[in-house]
Enzyme design. Structure first.
Site, short mmCIF file in Angstrom:
data_model
loop_
_atom_site.label_atom_id
_atom_site.label_comp_id
_atom_site.label_asym_id
_atom_site.label_seq_id
_atom_site.Cartn_x
_atom_site.Cartn_y
_atom_site.Cartn_z
N ARG A 231 0.86 -1.17 0.00
CA ARG A 231 0.00 0.00 0.00
C ARG A 231 0.90 1.23 0.00
O ARG A 231 1.96 1.24 0.62
CB ARG A 231 -0.90 0.03 1.23
N GLU A 260 -3.19 7.77 -4.57
CA GLU A 260 -3.62 7.21 -5.85
C GLU A 260 -4.96 7.80 -6.29
O GLU A 260 -5.83 8.03 -5.44
CB GLU A 260 -3.73 5.69 -5.75
N HIS A 278 -0.74 0.64 -10.01
CA HIS A 278 -1.41 -0.31 -9.10
C HIS A 278 -2.03 -1.47 -9.89
O HIS A 278 -3.24 -1.71 -9.85
CB HIS A 278 -2.47 0.39 -8.26
N GLY A 280 -0.70 -4.76 -9.70
CA GLY A 280 -0.07 -5.99 -9.21
C GLY A 280 -0.83 -7.26 -9.52
O GLY A 280 -0.25 -8.29 -9.85
#
Length: 317
Positions: A231, A260, A278, A280
């Site tokens: 995070r 974000e 972001h 992943g």
């Protein structure tokens, strides 16, 4: 018999919608906002599906007095006040395991991209500097280097297993030592000082906010590389920018950020940083599996009174 009301926060795929509509009267925040939907339907809502949404605070939960289950799309659930949920008798679920492989693959991709100067060298080639200036500077091997993992849950252990093929020396920092064939560090700063690469894969939330601070980055040092796929809040972003700009930290690979989807211009301008938006777990296969499990938790509770993958705080509920 009327169907129970389910509030979907964020979006749902056609596959998810098709399964949910069989058992639930689905309300969606599409075209509306979370606050107004809860204000209008709070007393009727028994289930919530949370997908790419804002925070669910105690005040939100208290406005849904008949809420039974919050099914979170994702393994991380720091945006949900689980303490309040448990006190109010609300079960929170998440999607562990189904994204272990893809998130670990992303961590290793960032690690290799940083070590081998992928972004710098591609830009070097695209700028047509190779014929004029010759080969770019040499990069760094990951083989026989020390990789420190900050957090050693399911994903951390998957990363460690995959990194073994590169001949790396794996060490880790976690809340407690585990029965694994890797060296445990109770002191995070000491591990950073001994590591060449640091991969952050710990949960978010208040307890880990700015866990990776200036002291940890300085310990990692000017030849060190920081990878964050957990995070954005876990890393002190301002301290990170300063450390990279002054050379106190060598490189960084980031999939997550503090604010974000906004990324600081300073990070955008550096060629010793690899940036991802972001993503992943963002493959078709993994996101489908996450959606299926998110839906399965809701349907299982509606039909049997038990969820499939409750978060640790809710396992005894």
């Amino acid at each position: 018999m009327s169907k129970p009301k389910l509030l979907v926060l964020g979006t749902q795929t056609e596959r998810m919608a098709g399964k949910l509509e069989k058992d639930f009267d689905v309300l969606s925040t599409a075209g509306s906002d979370q606050e107004s939907m809860i204000a209008q339907h709070g007393s009727e809502i028994e289930y919530v599906l949370s997908r790419f949404h804002g925070d669910l605070r105690r005040v939100d939960l208290e406005r849904m007095p008949n809420l039974k289950v919050i099914s979170n799309y994702g393994v991380g659930y720091d945006s949900i006040d689980t303490t309040a949920a448990v006190e109010l008798g609300i079960i929170v679920t998440h999607t562990p395991d189904v994204l272990n492989d893809e998130v670990s693959n992303t961590a290793i991709m960032l690690l290799l991209a940083c070590a081998r100067n992928l972004v710098h060298d591609e830009n070097y080639l695209r700028a047509r500097r190779w014929p004029k200036d010759g080969s770019p500077p040499l990069s760094t091997s990951v083989s026989h280097k020390v990789v420190g993992l900050v957090g050693f849950g399911r994903i951390g252990q998957t990363i460690a297993e995959k990194l073994r093929v590169f001949g790396t020396d794996i060490v880790y920092h976690a809340r407690s030592e585990k029965d694994v064939p890797y060296r445990y560090y109770k002191d995070l700063t000491q591990m950073a000082a001994d590591a060449d690469f640091l991969i952050v894969i710990t949960p978010g939330g208040p307890s880990t906010r700015h866990l990776i601070d200036n002291r940890v980055m300085e310990a990692l040092g000017p030849k060190g590389c920081l990878i964050n796929i957990s995070r954005g809040s876990v890393v002190d972003e301002n301290a990170l920018i300063s450390a990279l700009q002054t050379g106190r930290l060598g490189k960084a690979g980031l999939d997550v950020f503090e604010n974000e989807p906004h990324v600081p211009d300073a990070l955008m301008e550096m060629d010793n940083v690899v940036l991802l938006p972001h993503v992943g777990s963002a493959t078709v296969e993994t996101r489908q599996a996450m959606g299926d499990l998110t839906v399965e938790n809701l349907i299982a509770f509606y039909r049997t009174g038990k969820t499939v993958t409750p978060v640790p705080e809710c396992r005894n509920m």
